[in-house]
Design an enzyme around this catalytic site. Structure first.
Site, PDB file in Angstrom:
ATOM      1  CB  CYS A 106      -0.912   0.003   1.225  1.00 50.03           C
ATOM      2  SG  CYS A 106      -0.006   0.074   2.795  1.00 50.03           S
ATOM      3  CG  HIS A 118       4.531  -6.362  11.203  1.00 46.90           C
ATOM      4  ND1 HIS A 118       3.368  -6.109  11.898  1.00 46.90           N
ATOM      5  CD2 HIS A 118       5.538  -6.028  12.046  1.00 46.90           C
ATOM      6  CE1 HIS A 118       3.665  -5.638  13.097  1.00 46.90           C
ATOM      7  NE2 HIS A 118       4.970  -5.582  13.204  1.00 46.90           N
ATOM      8  CG  HIS A 167       3.608  -0.899  12.471  1.00 50.93           C
ATOM      9  ND1 HIS A 167       4.927  -1.268  12.314  1.00 50.93           N
ATOM     10  CD2 HIS A 167       2.885  -1.764  11.745  1.00 50.93           C
ATOM     11  CE1 HIS A 167       4.985  -2.327  11.524  1.00 50.93           C
ATOM     12  NE2 HIS A 167       3.756  -2.650  11.167  1.00 50.93           N
ATOM     13  CB  CYS A 207       0.828   4.703   7.541  1.00 51.37           C
ATOM     14  SG  CYS A 207      -0.501   4.892   6.330  1.00 51.37           S
ATOM     15  CD  GLU A 245      -2.823   1.088  13.053  1.00 53.54           C
ATOM     16  OE1 GLU A 245      -3.909   1.702  13.030  1.00 53.54           O
ATOM     17  OE2 GLU A 245      -2.508   0.236  12.189  1.00 53.54           O
ATOM     18  CB  THR A 262      -5.320   1.693   9.750  1.00 52.19           C
ATOM     19  OG1 THR A 262      -4.043   1.046   9.867  1.00 52.19           O
ATOM     20  CG2 THR A 262      -5.264   3.076  10.390  1.00 52.19           C
ATOM     21  CB  SER A 288      -2.828  -6.511  11.931  1.00 55.75           C
ATOM     22  OG  SER A 288      -4.226  -6.426  12.118  1.00 55.75           O
ATOM     23  CG  ASN A 289      -2.226  -5.979   6.017  1.00 54.48           C
ATOM     24  OD1 ASN A 289      -2.197  -6.552   4.936  1.00 54.48           O
ATOM     25  ND2 ASN A 289      -1.133  -5.463   6.573  1.00 54.48           N
TER      26      ASN A 289
END
Length: 318
Positions: A19, A48, A82, A104, A134, A173, A232-233
């Site tokens: 991203c 990560h 993060h 970010c 984060e 996020t 996490s994502n």
């Protein structure tokens, strides 16, 4: 005569992989190395993904968990994508460190919104995962006790904010969009006066990648998520794929980890990648499957991303 390989149709979810926030963070480290040479210190993994971290280490980046591990040698220090608690830049300033903040920009917006809500006298309920960098960074923007963490629906049903406090909420996020909607619904039911955040906190990249994996999972017997177990994502993508119709969903960090026999008996396999996983790792997974199967590849694109974040200004080389 060589036996013919079984056929396998591969659906590549789009968007997938890097991203804008991840791309910016990596560019900050690379630019610091280019301008100042090695070493450049980075507090926590910049993103990560071990492939990314190890590539930057080969260029001269040194990763640490705390500023206390960094000598007072004047070398640049980068904070990860993060985000960090306010105590971290304060400590860096006290030690007169030259630091670059790779947080970010969308995480920074959550931080600023939290400060504004606190200034309005609201108590914040933060929906997120305990211990994630984060979440640690976001909670560290406000005085202790000004924010309460809500990890899941069960926690939402029993959370007990300060009596009589005006409430609002914000989120990590990188959460599951569907899980977060359930948690928010519970909070609204329990606390009818809770204020809505001015903007959605789950970022565009998380939302788009989850929509894309839903599209491929609905057509796949197996979904492979390329990502790190502490991302996490990436973990959310695997969970979303399982709920969206795939018989199985697995996560690998790169092609070498994948046993292509996992796809035996499948006609269609979906592949996606977390926001911190570079495209080269997706190609590794496709090539690994190609060792065992005759592959056809189809791109399944649900959104086109053109977001780019600028890097912060850097000192000239002395």
């Amino acid at each position: 005569m060589t036996a013919e390989k079984p056929r396998l149709h591969v659906l590549l979810a789009g968007p997938r992989g890097f991203c804008a926030g991840v791309d910016r963070a990596i560019r900050i480290v690379e630019e610091a190395l280019k301008r100042h040479g090695a070493p450049v210190y980075v507090r926590h993994e910049i993103v990560h993904n071990r492939f990314v971290v190890e590539a930057l280490e080969r260029q001269g980046a040194v990763f640490v968990e705390e500023l206390s591990e960094i000598p007072d040698d004047g070398r640049p220090v980068v904070f990860s994508a993060h985000g960090v608690p306010k105590t971290v830049p304060a400590e860096a300033a006290r030690r007169q460190m030259y630091f670059l903040d790779a947080t970010c920009p969308l995480v920074s917006k959550v931080h600023r919104a939290a400060e504004q809500d606190h200034a309005r006298g609201r108590h914040l309920l933060l929906i997120g995962h305990a211990g994630h960098p984060e979440v640690v960074g976001t909670m560290g923007q406000l005085p202790e006790g000004a924010m309460t963490l809500v990890e899941d629906a069960e926690a939402a049903r029993r959370v007990a904010p300060p009596p009589g406090a005006a409430l609002t909420y914000t989120t990590q996020t990188t959460l599951s969009v569907d899980d977060t909607a359930e948690i928010v619904a519970i909070l609204r039911e329990r606390f009818p006066g809770i204020a809505e955040p001015a903007k959605e906190s789950i970022c565009y990249a998380t939302t788009n990648r989850q929509a894309a994996v839903k599209a491929v999972a609905a057509r796949s017997e197996l979904v492979i998520v390329v990502g790190a177990p502490n991302s996490s994502n990436s973990v959310r993508l695997r969970e979303v794929a399982e709920r969206a119709g795939a018989q199985r969903a697995i996560m690998v960090q790169r092609g070498a980890e994948l046993d292509p026999a996992f796809a035996d008996g499948c006609a269609t396999v979906g592949i996606t990648a977390g926001a911190s996983a570079p495209e080269v790792l997706v190609r590794e997974v496709v090539d690994r499957l190609r060792e065992r199967f005759e592959i056809t590849v189809e791109e399944v694109t649900v959104a086109v991303e053109d977001v780019v974040f600028r890097t912060p200004p850097m000192r000239a080389v002395a």
